[in-house]
Enzyme design. Structure first.
Site, PDB file in Angstrom:
ATOM      1  N   TYR A   1      -4.626  11.918  28.013  1.00  0.00           N
ATOM      2  CA  TYR A   1      -5.260  11.616  26.720  1.00  0.00           C
ATOM      3  C   TYR A   1      -5.879  10.216  26.718  1.00  0.00           C
ATOM      4  CZ  TYR A   1      -5.147  10.374  21.686  1.00  0.00           C
ATOM      5  OH  TYR A   1      -5.439   9.936  20.424  1.00  0.00           O
TER       6      TYR A   1
ATOM      7  N   SER B   1       4.365   0.295  25.504  1.00  0.00           N
ATOM      8  CA  SER B   1       4.450   0.859  24.156  1.00  0.00           C
ATOM      9  C   SER B   1       5.184  -0.099  23.231  1.00  0.00           C
ATOM     10  CB  SER B   1       5.224   2.179  24.239  1.00  0.00           C
ATOM     11  OG  SER B   1       5.627   2.589  22.956  1.00  0.00           O
TER      12      SER B   1
ATOM     13  N   THR C   1       7.332   0.666  21.427  1.00  0.00           N
ATOM     14  CA  THR C   1       8.731   1.104  21.405  1.00  0.00           C
ATOM     15  C   THR C   1       9.647   0.112  22.132  1.00  0.00           C
ATOM     16  OG1 THR C   1      10.105   3.052  21.749  1.00  0.00           O
ATOM     17  CG2 THR C   1       8.565   2.568  23.483  1.00  0.00           C
TER      18      THR C   1
ATOM     19  N   TYR D   1      12.928   6.955  27.493  1.00  0.00           N
ATOM     20  CA  TYR D   1      11.483   6.716  27.617  1.00  0.00           C
ATOM     21  C   TYR D   1      11.169   5.246  27.356  1.00  0.00           C
ATOM     22  CZ  TYR D   1       6.801   6.066  25.775  1.00  0.00           C
ATOM     23  OH  TYR D   1       5.568   5.539  25.498  1.00  0.00           O
TER      24      TYR D   1
ATOM     25  N   LYS E   1       9.757   1.942  29.869  1.00  0.00           N
ATOM     26  CA  LYS E   1       8.629   1.036  29.590  1.00  0.00           C
ATOM     27  C   LYS E   1       9.103  -0.417  29.665  1.00  0.00           C
ATOM     28  CE  LYS E   1       5.205   3.904  28.938  1.00  0.00           C
ATOM     29  NZ  LYS E   1       4.142   4.005  29.949  1.00  0.00           N
TER      30      LYS E   1
ATOM     31  N   ASN F   1       5.038  16.464  18.862  1.00  0.00           N
ATOM     32  CA  ASN F   1       6.083  15.550  18.387  1.00  0.00           C
ATOM     33  C   ASN F   1       5.502  14.544  17.408  1.00  0.00           C
ATOM     34  OD1 ASN F   1       8.239  16.391  20.144  1.00  0.00           O
ATOM     35  ND2 ASN F   1       7.091  15.441  21.820  1.00  0.00           N
TER      36      ASN F   1
ATOM     37  N   ARG G   1      14.238  11.919  10.954  1.00  0.00           N
ATOM     38  CA  ARG G   1      14.346  12.158  12.392  1.00  0.00           C
ATOM     39  C   ARG G   1      15.165  11.019  13.002  1.00  0.00           C
ATOM     40  NH1 ARG G   1       8.820  12.556  15.800  1.00  0.00           N
ATOM     41  NH2 ARG G   1       8.752  10.335  15.299  1.00  0.00           N
TER      42      ARG G   1
HETATM   43  C1  UD1 Z   1       6.702   8.079  18.650  1.00  0.00           C
HETATM   44  C2  UD1 Z   1       7.846   7.775  19.555  1.00  0.00           C
HETATM   45  C3  UD1 Z   1       7.548   6.477  20.264  1.00  0.00           C
HETATM   46  C4  UD1 Z   1       6.254   6.599  21.046  1.00  0.00           C
HETATM   47  C5  UD1 Z   1       5.139   6.974  20.086  1.00  0.00           C
HETATM   48  C6  UD1 Z   1       3.877   7.271  20.862  1.00  0.00           C
HETATM   49  C7  UD1 Z   1       9.782   8.855  18.494  1.00  0.00           C
HETATM   50  C8  UD1 Z   1      11.069   8.623  17.798  1.00  0.00           C
HETATM   51  N1  UD1 Z   1       9.075   7.739  18.775  1.00  0.00           N
HETATM   52  O1  UD1 Z   1       6.591   7.006  17.732  1.00  0.00           O
HETATM   53  O2  UD1 Z   1       8.598   6.140  21.123  1.00  0.00           O
HETATM   54  O3  UD1 Z   1       5.948   5.383  21.671  1.00  0.00           O
HETATM   55  O4  UD1 Z   1       5.497   8.171  19.383  1.00  0.00           O
HETATM   56  O5  UD1 Z   1       2.809   7.496  19.999  1.00  0.00           O
HETATM   57  O6  UD1 Z   1       9.405   9.971  18.791  1.00  0.00           O
HETATM   58  N2  UD1 Z   1       6.542  12.377  11.370  1.00  0.00           N
HETATM   59  C9  UD1 Z   1       6.740  13.355  10.431  1.00  0.00           C
HETATM   60  N3  UD1 Z   1       6.542  14.647  10.787  1.00  0.00           N
HETATM   61  C10 UD1 Z   1       6.172  15.020  12.052  1.00  0.00           C
HETATM   62  C11 UD1 Z   1       5.950  14.008  13.007  1.00  0.00           C
HETATM   63  C12 UD1 Z   1       6.170  12.684  12.635  1.00  0.00           C
HETATM   64  O7  UD1 Z   1       7.092  13.064   9.282  1.00  0.00           O
HETATM   65  O8  UD1 Z   1       6.024  16.217  12.323  1.00  0.00           O
HETATM   66  C13 UD1 Z   1       6.709  10.960  10.980  1.00  0.00           C
HETATM   67  C14 UD1 Z   1       7.800  10.242  11.748  1.00  0.00           C
HETATM   68  O9  UD1 Z   1       9.021  10.340  11.082  1.00  0.00           O
HETATM   69  C15 UD1 Z   1       7.266   8.801  11.769  1.00  0.00           C
HETATM   70  C16 UD1 Z   1       5.741   8.961  11.708  1.00  0.00           C
HETATM   71  O10 UD1 Z   1       5.513  10.297  11.283  1.00  0.00           O
HETATM   72  O11 UD1 Z   1       7.685   8.132  10.637  1.00  0.00           O
HETATM   73  C17 UD1 Z   1       5.076   8.753  13.038  1.00  0.00           C
HETATM   74  O12 UD1 Z   1       5.709   9.566  13.995  1.00  0.00           O
HETATM   75  P1  UD1 Z   1       5.151   9.743  15.474  1.00  0.00           P
HETATM   76  O13 UD1 Z   1       3.728  10.124  15.447  1.00  0.00           O
HETATM   77  O14 UD1 Z   1       6.093  10.634  16.214  1.00  0.00           O
HETATM   78  O15 UD1 Z   1       5.192   8.256  16.081  1.00  0.00           O
HETATM   79  P2  UD1 Z   1       6.403   7.221  16.201  1.00  0.00           P
HETATM   80  O16 UD1 Z   1       7.657   7.735  15.624  1.00  0.00           O
HETATM   81  O17 UD1 Z   1       5.930   5.923  15.671  1.00  0.00           O
END
Ligand code: UD1
Length: 331
Positions: free
Chosen positions: A12, A125, A127, A149, A153, A198, A290
């Site tokens: 990507y 990241s 993270t 993960y 990093k 995710n 989550r």
């Molecule tokens: C996630 C990873 C992080 C990684 C980053 C890459 C986790 C815990 N963290 O970060 O390590 O570096 O992606 O981009 O996975 N959300 C929803 N519904 C969903 C999906 C997400 O409500 O179906 C919310 C989550 O709770 C969060 C926000 O959206 O508050 C962003 O989530 P996400 O896109 O997964 O990114 P990160 O959690 O910041």
């Protein structure tokens, strides 16, 4: 023209970087196709003139296979992106993450030393900061990471830092990405998650296209104005251009930069921005939090702006429109 090797270059982020670099650098790609495909190359070739002969299918975690390719390329610079990146999977299969991500970084450094490559840009990241208060600054001490993960990093960053201490002629730049989203405005390349996405925007995209009935919002009882967590969403083309700035502005020593917009957006604000931009309604269902999610993660971007002269320019509306253009071309 100098040569830059993109490990994981068909993925990507790598494919967007390839598009941005091709005017000033000869781009060569090594990718093991673990999370990409040669179809991606066909699409990429519609956007930039990268030759098939400059794309090698090899695994960076396998030194023998990687060296066979590297010796024929002898790049002037490497942008190291190859790595597994799914947080949940890393918790289930920690050794797979440590083996793949750490060996790949170690092999990149080994080959840089062996073939006199003196410039490295590393895809890290936000993270790595762990759970601390935003905005994150590069001079903050890193806290305990929350999953394997993230740990790979953080460990890769330290490996590079220590390598540079013994190689004074080397220039390394670590870019800590916040939340990369969106797609190339052509709609030809973008993020294609395997299975259930995710990440938030890819999930919203699939709700918009009818692949999923609604978005699960993971908790609305966080201490934020609307109760949902806040992130710093950055357009993947802005992120790609940050790599161009890092490459062209590389200087001796080890440098670390946040790559974000500096602006926070909540989950519900992103949903609204997507609905407004695309005129498509996204049904939401609030579910439990989550595990491991931070309340807020945003970047202090003053360092990269000052030292590399780079700044994100694309709006949330552009992010949503470009993401939707890509998603709707996938049907
Ligand atoms: C996630 C990873 C992080 C990684 C980053 C890459 C986790 C815990 N963290 O970060 O390590 O570096 O992606 O981009 O996975 N959300 C929803 N519904 C969903 C999906 C997400 O409500 O179906 C919310 C989550 O709770 C969060 C926000 O959206 O508050 C962003 O989530 P996400 O896109 O997964 O990114 P990160 O959690 O910041």
């Amino acid at each position: 023209m100098k040569t830059v090797l993109l490990t994981g270059g068909l993925g990507y982020i790598g494919s967007h970087i390839a598009v941005c670099l091709q005017q000033s650098w000869r781009v060569v790609i090594v990718d093991n196709l673990a999370n990409s495909s040669l179809e991606q190359l066909d699409r990429l070739q519609q956007l930039c003139p990268i030759a098939k002969a400059d794309v090698f299918v090899a695994d960076c975690a396998d030194l023998t296979a990687f060296e066979a390719v590297y010796a024929s390329i002898r790049p002037d610079a490497v942008i190291h992106l190859a790595g597994h990146k799914a947080v949940g999977e890393s918790v289930e299969k920690p050794l797979m993450y440590y083996h793949n991500n750490l060996n790949a970084t170690m092999n990149v450094l080994t080959l840089c030393a062996r073939y006199a490559t003196r410039t490295l840009i590393f895809s890290s990241s936000a993270t790595v900061y762990g759970p601390q208060v935003s905005p994150m600054r590069e001079d903050m001490a890193l806290l305990e990471t929350l999953n394997p993960y993230a740990e790979t990093k953080a460990m890769s960053e330290r490996m590079i830092r220590d390598f540079v201490k013994t190689h004074p002629d080397f220039q390394s730049t670590v870019l800590r990405y916040f939340n990369p989203v969106g797609a190339h405005p052509s709609g030809l390349i973008g993020e294609r998650p395997n299975g259930i996405p995710n990440n938030l925007l890819p999930y919203i995209q699939q709700v918009a296209s009818g692949k999923r009935p609604h978005l699960n919002v993971f908790g609305n009882d966080y201490p934020t104005p609307d109760g949902t967590p806040i992130r710093d969403y950055i357009h993947v083309m802005d992120l790609a251009q940050a790599h161009v700035a890092a490459l062209n502005g590389a200087t001796l020593g080890h440098h670390v930069y946040n790559v974000g917009t500096g602006k926070g957006t909540s989950v519900l604000e992103l949903v609204t921005a997507f609905e407004t931009a695309t005129k498509i309604r996204i049904p939401v269902v609030v579910t439990a939090r989550r595990a491991g999610d931070l309340v807020e993660s945003t970047a202090d971007v003053s360092k990269i702006e000052k030292e590399l002269g780079w700044k994100a320019t694309r709006s949330l509306e552009t992010i949503c429109l470009d993401a939707w253009k890509f998603e709707s071309s996938q049907r």
